[in-house]
Write an enzyme that holds these catalytic residues in place. Structure first.
Site, PDB file in Angstrom:
ATOM      1  N   HIS A  23       0.845  -1.199   0.000  1.00  0.00           N
ATOM      2  CA  HIS A  23       0.000   0.000   0.000  1.00  0.00           C
ATOM      3  C   HIS A  23       0.877   1.246   0.000  1.00  0.00           C
ATOM      4  CE1 HIS A  23       0.442   1.328   4.269  1.00  0.00           C
ATOM      5  NE2 HIS A  23       0.493   0.048   4.554  1.00  0.00           N
ATOM      6  N   CYS A  65       3.773  -4.227   6.654  1.00  0.00           N
ATOM      7  CA  CYS A  65       3.327  -4.003   5.283  1.00  0.00           C
ATOM      8  C   CYS A  65       4.491  -3.605   4.381  1.00  0.00           C
ATOM      9  CB  CYS A  65       2.256  -2.909   5.248  1.00  0.00           C
ATOM     10  SG  CYS A  65       0.656  -3.460   5.872  1.00  0.00           S
TER      11      CYS A  65
END
Length: 231
Positions: free
Chosen positions: A186, A201
């Site tokens: 992301h 992430c």
């Protein structure tokens, strides 16, 4: 970090927005805008990276150049000190640049899976390939810090949410593509070289996250390997 509900399965979404860790060299907020006169242990290396005269001695101009770099990438304290964290970021940038357009030269990311997104934790690089053909990248990424490492191995994208928001940190995670529990590709609104890293992430620039969103889909393979420096 947000809770993802998909077909009765609850997965924990992990955000990559993490406050930078302070260095051993501390400063107060009032001092943060001031330049240090101290010569750092990586003075010459930092001077060379920034295109400064390489004399190994701190100057006002040297300090301002180092400070600008630190501010841009969220390295604290941003006082122009040529310390290990600042040089570590610069050294990583040098290594990333040296890869050129052959990120899978070592053959560690599978070439028998068709389209696959590869993540090299050691070099903090990601790319998309199809067999031996490079589709996109390599691009710099920001993966999990110590204690929150991005997990290695072969995975698949199983859920995508273009406007995902972490319910734990209440921060946006645009163009989220989840591939392992709460770990996802992301975009982030900070430098991808910002230390110490995410909560697991794979952080990307908005431009790169948009491109990954357009190129990948549910079911596509993701392969994560290597070890991030400092973890």
């Amino acid at each position: 970090m947000g809770v993802i509900r998909r077909r009765g399965v609850v997965a924990l979404g992990v955000t990559g927005l993490v406050a930078p860790l302070a260095l051993a060299l501390t400063t107060t907020p009032a001092q943060a805008a001031s330049c240090t006169t101290r010569t750092g242990p990586y003075q010459k290396q930092v001077e060379k990276f920034l295109g400064r005269p390489v004399d190994g001695k701190q100057s006002v101009t040297d300090c301002k150049a180092v400070q600008a770099f630190q501010t841009k990438h969220g390295i604290t304290p941003s006082i122009g000190y040529a310390g290990p964290v600042t040089w570590g970021v610069m050294d990583l940038m040098n290594k990333q640049k040296a890869v050129g357009n052959k990120p899978n030269k070592d053959g560690k990311c599978p070439v028998n899976k068709g389209r696959i997104a590869c993540v090299n934790l050691t070099l903090q690089l990601s790319w998309i390939q199809d067999g031996n053909r490079l589709v996109h990248g390599p691009v710099p990424v920001r993966t999990g810090r110590d204690g929150y490492e991005t997990r290695t191995g072969l995975k698949k994208i199983y859920w995508r949410h273009i406007d995902h928001v972490s319910t734990i940190y209440n921060v946006p995670m645009p163009y989220s593509q989840f591939f392992d529990g709460g770990q996802a590709f992301h975009s982030v609104g900070l430098s991808v070289w910002n230390p110490p890293g995410s909560h697991g992430c794979v952080n990307m620039t908005t431009k790169d996250a948009k491109k990954y969103w357009s190129l990948l889909k549910n079911g596509d393979d993701v392969f994560v390997y290597g070890r991030k420096p400092g973890t």
